[in-house]
Scaffold this motif. Structure first.
Motif, PDB file in Angstrom:
ATOM      1  N   ALA A 109       0.835  -1.206   0.000  1.00  0.00           N
ATOM      2  CA  ALA A 109       0.000   0.000   0.000  1.00  0.00           C
ATOM      3  C   ALA A 109       0.868   1.254   0.000  1.00  0.00           C
ATOM      4  N   PHE A 110       1.946   1.231   0.779  1.00  0.00           N
ATOM      5  CA  PHE A 110       2.897   2.349   0.818  1.00  0.00           C
ATOM      6  C   PHE A 110       3.500   2.556  -0.566  1.00  0.00           C
ATOM      7  N   GLU A 111       3.983   1.486  -1.166  1.00  0.00           N
ATOM      8  CA  GLU A 111       4.641   1.579  -2.467  1.00  0.00           C
ATOM      9  C   GLU A 111       3.683   2.098  -3.538  1.00  0.00           C
ATOM     10  N   LYS A 112       2.437   1.666  -3.475  1.00  0.00           N
ATOM     11  CA  LYS A 112       1.436   2.139  -4.430  1.00  0.00           C
ATOM     12  C   LYS A 112       1.145   3.622  -4.218  1.00  0.00           C
ATOM     13  N   SER A 113       1.012   4.026  -2.957  1.00  0.00           N
ATOM     14  CA  SER A 113       0.697   5.430  -2.637  1.00  0.00           C
ATOM     15  C   SER A 113       1.779   6.383  -3.120  1.00  0.00           C
ATOM     16  N   PHE A 114       3.049   5.952  -3.019  1.00  0.00           N
ATOM     17  CA  PHE A 114       4.163   6.836  -3.357  1.00  0.00           C
ATOM     18  C   PHE A 114       4.819   6.491  -4.694  1.00  0.00           C
ATOM     19  N   GLY A 115       4.181   5.583  -5.443  1.00  0.00           N
ATOM     20  CA  GLY A 115       4.671   5.278  -6.781  1.00  0.00           C
ATOM     21  C   GLY A 115       6.036   4.632  -6.822  1.00  0.00           C
ATOM     22  N   VAL A 116       6.354   3.840  -5.802  1.00  0.00           N
ATOM     23  CA  VAL A 116       7.663   3.180  -5.743  1.00  0.00           C
ATOM     24  C   VAL A 116       7.648   1.952  -6.655  1.00  0.00           C
ATOM     25  N   GLY A 117       8.559   1.918  -7.619  1.00  0.00           N
ATOM     26  CA  GLY A 117       8.556   0.856  -8.602  1.00  0.00           C
ATOM     27  C   GLY A 117       9.537  -0.268  -8.356  1.00  0.00           C
TER      28      GLY A 117
END
Length: 204
Positions: A137-145
């Motif tokens: 969820a964190f990665e999706k929220s901040f666009g971490v690829g």
């Protein structure tokens, strides 16, 4: 009755006043504390972890310790071994979702990931606390690829003992093409600083 407030009543009024004053003082103190905590959160000094001091350390090639013997699994199930760090520059960022400076620096890290991936630089997060759903969820929220290690068992953290103080989050390491630590940032990264550290490692 002499028209004066009985001693017991006066004591009660004073006691009540004392409680009211104490409550007001505590309230003001709480406001001040909250304000201080808000400032610390903005600065990356959360109370639930040991905040990095922002120091940047570069290690001369001749002075670098042995290659990192990293073994662990990413949240997608991929196993990573020491050989996977050889021949390319690797950036390791230690984080977890509730860390305020981790949220601030996440888009910066992703930007550098995009900038350097064509030069063979690989990025990995090392998540020390979160369950898979929270991390994703964190990665999706901040666009971490890029992918992160599920390191609740501390295996990756143990492999860099002496380089990353336990609980010091965020911490970012730049590994050279031999898998050795070339530089370290304790605390929230600055884009220009990390970019210079990566560029230096790539040029070696």
């Amino acid at each position: 009755m002499d028209g004066k407030t009985p001693l017991a009543s006066r004591r009660g009024v004073l006691a009540a006043g004392g409680v009211l004053l104490a409550g007001l003082t505590m309230g003001l103190s709480a406001c001040a504390q909250e304000d201080a905590l808000a400032k610390q959160a903005k600065a990356g000094d959360n109370k639930n972890y040991v905040a990095g001091d922002g120091s940047v350390t570069e290690f001369a090639k001749a002075d670098r310790s042995a290659a990192i013997a990293i073994k662990g699994s990413l949240f997608d199930g991929t196993a990573i071994e020491p050989k996977d760090l050889l021949g390319k520059v690797t950036v390791l960022n230690f984080w977890f979702a509730a860390c305020a400076p981790c949220r601030v620096e996440a888009p910066v890290l992703e930007g550098l990931h995009q900038e350097f991936k064509d030069q063979g630089v690989q990025f990995f997060g090392v998540n020390l606390r979160d369950e898979k759903a929270t991390a994703e969820a964190f990665e999706k929220s901040f666009g971490v690829g890029y992918q992160s290690f599920d390191d609740k068992n501390g295996a990756v953290l143990l492999s860099v003992a002496g380089m990353v103080p336990p609980g010091a989050v965020p911490t970012t390491l730049v590994l050279d093409k031999d898998g050795k630590v070339a530089s370290r940032v304790l605390g929230e990264i600055q884009k220009s600083t990390l970019k210079a550290l990566i560029t230096s490692a790539v040029a070696e």
